[in-house]
Design an enzyme around this catalytic site. Structure first.
Site, PDB file in Angstrom:
ATOM      1  N   MET A   1       0.941  -1.271   0.108  1.00 44.36           N
ATOM      2  CA  MET A   1       0.017  -0.040  -0.113  1.00 44.36           C
ATOM      3  C   MET A   1       0.904   1.336  -0.073  1.00 44.36           C
ATOM      4  SD  MET A   1      -3.382   0.261   2.113  1.00 44.36           S
ATOM      5  CE  MET A   1      -2.998   0.735   3.624  1.00 44.36           C
ATOM      6  N   CYS A   2       0.358   2.293  -0.780  1.00 45.24           N
ATOM      7  CA  CYS A   2       1.030   3.641  -0.857  1.00 45.24           C
ATOM      8  C   CYS A   2       0.094   4.587  -1.019  1.00 45.24           C
ATOM      9  CB  CYS A   2       2.201   3.762  -1.984  1.00 45.24           C
ATOM     10  SG  CYS A   2       3.638   2.494  -1.778  1.00 45.24           S
ATOM     11  N   SER A   3       0.764   5.928  -0.918  1.00 52.71           N
ATOM     12  CA  SER A   3      -0.348   6.955  -1.200  1.00 52.71           C
ATOM     13  C   SER A   3       0.193   7.534  -2.329  1.00 52.71           C
ATOM     14  CB  SER A   3      -0.793   7.962  -0.033  1.00 52.71           C
ATOM     15  OG  SER A   3       0.512   8.343   0.410  1.00 52.71           O
TER      16      SER A   3
END
Lengths: 502, 355
Positions: free
Chosen positions: B1-3
């Site tokens: 997960m990353c933004s």
């Protein structure tokens, strides 16, 4: 002079109480190992090849085959096989013939390669829910695509070379009509059509019965040039030049005259009863530029509409040779590893010449990339593909597709008794005898080969899905998704694969 | 997960970093403090004819060595340390430096490739990393949460017409300054949320076109693929997107004949450039591209089965692309339009104003 070599390898055990004397086993044994004597079935163990035909056909399950219980004094170097071979040759003074693939080197590198799967950070893909694609195009690809703007629309400017469209990256290898029966040939062709892939004609031309399937057949041009004529070349989906095969690199072929029946004579375009001898080299290819000429003339003959493949055995210098073949204009290179099967080969060649497909494939792929010409040719790997795991590993090492020979024959009923060269195949595969041929139903056989290809395709999708990949081209050459387990440093380096745990 | 988050003003108006910092910080739950970064376009109007090289130096003493190396290849117009301040949680592993350079006259007709070769050469020495190399733009990245990285680089001092931001949660390689996003090459920068399962295939494909992957992380290949397809092979953005996230063969078969011919040719030729595995990406490009008018583009794209989120919005002349709608709403209360692009379909915002 009595010698030990007359002691048989197998023992046929007949349960006399269960046997109801129907003689079915005798009718079925094409090797003459069972005869009717004194009102019972008598087994001649020394003729038995353990092909399992009698075992399968006995309605009472009264027959079992055992390995000969008699043992020799053990010796780690002078194995039983080694001693047997010496006995045989001291009797015959001849080359030892063998069928199937290399028996001397049991280790298969594929078994030391492990595939990857997604956990947590990356979702595995369920092939039952999401599409996963296996379609593969074999042939030369351009280095880039050029487009042309025409007002609001764009048009393709790059012209693509002819390519072979495969729905699965698994092809059926080249096996000739003559080496195998017409029924086997037809079964393989039908299976190729059913699964959207191709089979190979082998070097024996194409029987007229197979022309309806020719758009799924790669027609072969080998050193004997048997059965090669314009209509044959034009009928095929592609043309394949056979330089060598993994089971006998550097060795020609010899189909004895006794096998040249009327139909085979017609397909091969040679007289009935004449020996069909394929020379070791093509007599018009003595160097690479000659190959380029042949490739170009085959393209010319097929009006540049068919890809031309070149097949070689995996020998020591395979990477450099492949680079030459690529530059000679081959649209695909078929590399046949040293474990590849055959109908007949000198045993000493089969067991001692060539290198494993895994290493050959890895070094060819790497070499073509380093030279910036990997896109100009496809790589097809063959020789040891036993299951869908092998297929996935070969593709991850860099193959565009693989070819299967032995596996397809096993699907037709072959039990790997290794007596193809006798022409007495009890399962109707490697034989031309009408009675034996009639045992193989091409339609049923095709269904079985098709089933096998379907099963492997489903498994391939599972493998891809587990690795979080939804199209086969993202596995191709993706050595990051392989790890070596129990392989030495040098082997790993050639494979371009990290050791497990790293 | 990353933004991921991208904001672009289509008229080329400069705006402060505060918007992008506020937006990306709202998604801190998507990252773990092991990497944050920004790309900004329109940073250096007074030096816009020079390539701005942002270089991370493992050791400040390397500066002389890098300068010597640069001098062998390019003319250095100006160089300076990129100002930073101490941020408690960020280890001072690197010293960021910027060089404004131009290419000697005899190489000017192939200046872009010349700069890429140079950047790859510096990267392969170890110790010094060229994190951006375009004109009038720059990348700022480090270990830390995005807001900490913004603080480190004093980003509140900068204005740009196009911003990218990324918060990292490393999954395939360790957290380090070089592994933070954006990845950038010439005028292209990319932020990526996902994990590329085709990395090995993409990497080896790129190597045969002369690219060297030196950041030990999958996202790097996206920047090079985009450079190869759009700048070198001159594919329109829409078709380059079809290479990264191609339609399924079944869909291709239903296309009109000419379109089908093109897409088939692209899939056959660029099969190894297909990006597999989950991804949501935003790509910024600072210059006019083939088939695109204007001075820059921002492209949002997800993988073809959309295993990572991507939301777009528009307000007046500003376009937003983000992992989450909340990040957009944090800086733009009432967008005119909010939409979720379909799987594998690119969203393109073009900068038409002077920049």
């Amino acid at each position: 002079m009595e010698m030990y070599s007359s002691v048989p390898e197998f023992r046929v055990v007949i349960d006399r109480q269960a046997c109801r004397l129907c003689k079915r086993c005798i009718e079925n044994c094409s090797f003459g190992a069972l005869e009717w004597r004194d009102n019972k079935v008598k087994a001649f163990d020394d003729r038995c090849v353990a092909c399992q035909r009698c075992v399968s056909m006995c309605p009472e399950d009264a027959i079992a085959l055992r390995r000969m219980p008699s043992v020799m004094s053990a010796h780690p170097i002078w194995t039983e096989n080694a001693r047997r071979d010496v006995f045989t040759q001291s009797r015959t003074g001849a080359i030892l013939l063998a069928s199937t693939g290399n028996e001397l080197h049991e280790r298969v590198i594929f078994d030391n390669l492990l595939l990857d799967a997604c956990q947590v950070t990356n979702p595995a893909i369920d092939p039952l829910r999401e599409p996963i694609e296996l379609r593969t195009y074999i042939g030369r690809k351009p280095r880039f695509v050029e487009l042309e703007e025409l007002g609001d629309s764009v048009r393709l400017k790059t012209e693509l070379s002819p390519a072979l469209r495969l729905e699965i990256p698994i092809m059926i290898a080249q096996m000739s009509y003559g080496a195998i029966s017409l029924e086997a040939h037809e079964a393989l062709a039908r299976a190729a059509v059913m699964r959207g892939t191709t089979m190979g004609s082998g070097e024996g031309g194409l029987h007229k019965k197979l022309y309806p399937y020719a758009d799924h057949i790669i027609v072969q041009v080998a050193s004997g040039r048997f059965g090669v004529h314009p209509a044959y070349l034009k009928a095929g989906a592609a043309v394949e030049v056979k330089i060598g095969q993994g089971a006998k690199p550097g060795i020609g072929g010899h189909l004895p005259g006794t096998k040249i029946t009327e139909e085979i004579s017609e397909a091969r375009m040679i007289p009935i009863g004449a020996d069909a001898i394929s020379p070791a080299p093509h007599h018009d290819i003595y160097s690479i530029e000659d190959l380029a000429q042949l490739v170009n003339s085959l393209k010319e003959a097929t009006r540049y509409k068919k890809p031309v493949l070149v097949k070689i055995a995996a020998v020591h210098n395979v990477a450099a040779i492949s680079s030459g073949i690529c530059r000679a204009g081959a649209d695909a290179i078929v590399i046949d590893g040293f474990r590849a099967g055959t109908g007949a080969t000198p045993k000493v060649i089969r067991d001692n010449v060539g290198i494993p497909i895994e290493l050959a494939l890895a070094s060819v792929d790497q070499r073509l990339r380093e030279e910036g010409i990997r896109n100009e040719t496809s790589i097809i790997a063959s020789g040891t593909i036993r299951n869908s795991g092998d297929v996935a590993k070969a593709i991850a090492l860099g193959a565009d597709a693989v070819k299967i020979g032995t596996a397809a024959l096993i699907a037709l009923g072959c039990t790997v008794c290794k007596r193809c060269y006798t022409g007495k195949c009890a399962w109707g595969i490697a034989t031309q005898e009408p009675e034996l041929r009639s045992r193989l139903d091409p339609v049923e056989g095709a269904q079985r080969v098709s089933n096998l290809l379907l099963a492997w395709s489903i498994e391939l999708k599972e493998i891809l899905g587990a690795a979080g990949i939804n199209s086969i081209e993202s596995l191709r050459g993706n050595r990051d998704r392989l790890r070596g387990y129990g392989l030495d440093h040098t082997t790993l380096e050639i494979l371009g694969v990290q050791p497990a745990g790293s | 997960m990353c933004s991921i988050l991208g904001i672009v003003n289509e008229n080329g108006k400069l705006f402060s970093a505060n918007y992008i910092i506020e937006g990306i910080s709202l998604m801190n739950e998507r990252c773990n403090g092991l990497g944050g970064g920004f790309a900004a376009y329109g940073l250096y109007p007074e030096y816009k004819d020079y390539y701005a090289l942002h270089i991370l130096l493992k050791d400040v003493e390397l500066k002389d060595q890098v300068t010597e190396m640069l001098k062998d290849y390019v003319n250095i117009y100006k160089d300076e340390e990129i100002e930073t301040r101490n941020v408690e949680r960020i280890p001072q592993d690197y010293t960021p430096w910027r060089f404004f350079v131009d290419v000697p006259e005899r190489y000017t007709n192939d200046a872009d490739n010349y700069i890429i070769d140079l950047a790859m050469k510096i990267n392969s020495t170890g110790g010094a990393l060229v994190i951006s190399s375009g004109k009038n733009m720059g990348v700022f990245k480090a270990i830390g949460y995005p807001d900490e990285v913004a603080k480190l680089y004093k980003l509140d001092n900068y204005k740009a017409y196009m911003w990218l931001a990324h918060g990292r949660y490393p999954t395939n390689t360790r957290g380090w300054w070089g592994g933070a996003h954006p990845f950038s090459i010439l005028d292209n920068s990319i932020v990526h949320n996902g994990e590329i399962t085709s990395y090995g295939t993409n990497k080896r494909f790129l190597e045969s076109y002369g690219y060297k992957c030196s950041y030990f992380t999958d996202s790097e290949v996206l920047a090079y693929l985009w450079d190869l397809l759009v700048r070198r092979h001159k594919l329109p953005i829409e078709l380059a997107s079809e290479v990264l996230a191609p339609p399924f063969w079944e869909q291709i078969e239903r296309m009109p004949p000419e379109r089908r011919r093109i897409i088939e040719a692209l899939r056959m030729t660029y099969g190894p450039a297909m990006v597999n595995g989950p991804f949501g990406i935003v790509i910024a490009n600072g210059s006019g591209l083939t088939g695109v008018a204007g001075n820059g583009t921002m492209v949002g794209l997800s993988d073809r089965i959309k295993l990572r989120p991507l939301i777009c919005a528009r307000k007046n002349d500003t376009t937003f692309m983000a992992s989450e709608e909340s990040a957009i709403k944090a800086v733009c209360k009432n967008p005119d339009n909010v939409w979720a692009p379909r799987a594998g379909e690119p969203t393109v915002a073009m900068v038409n104003g002077d920049v």
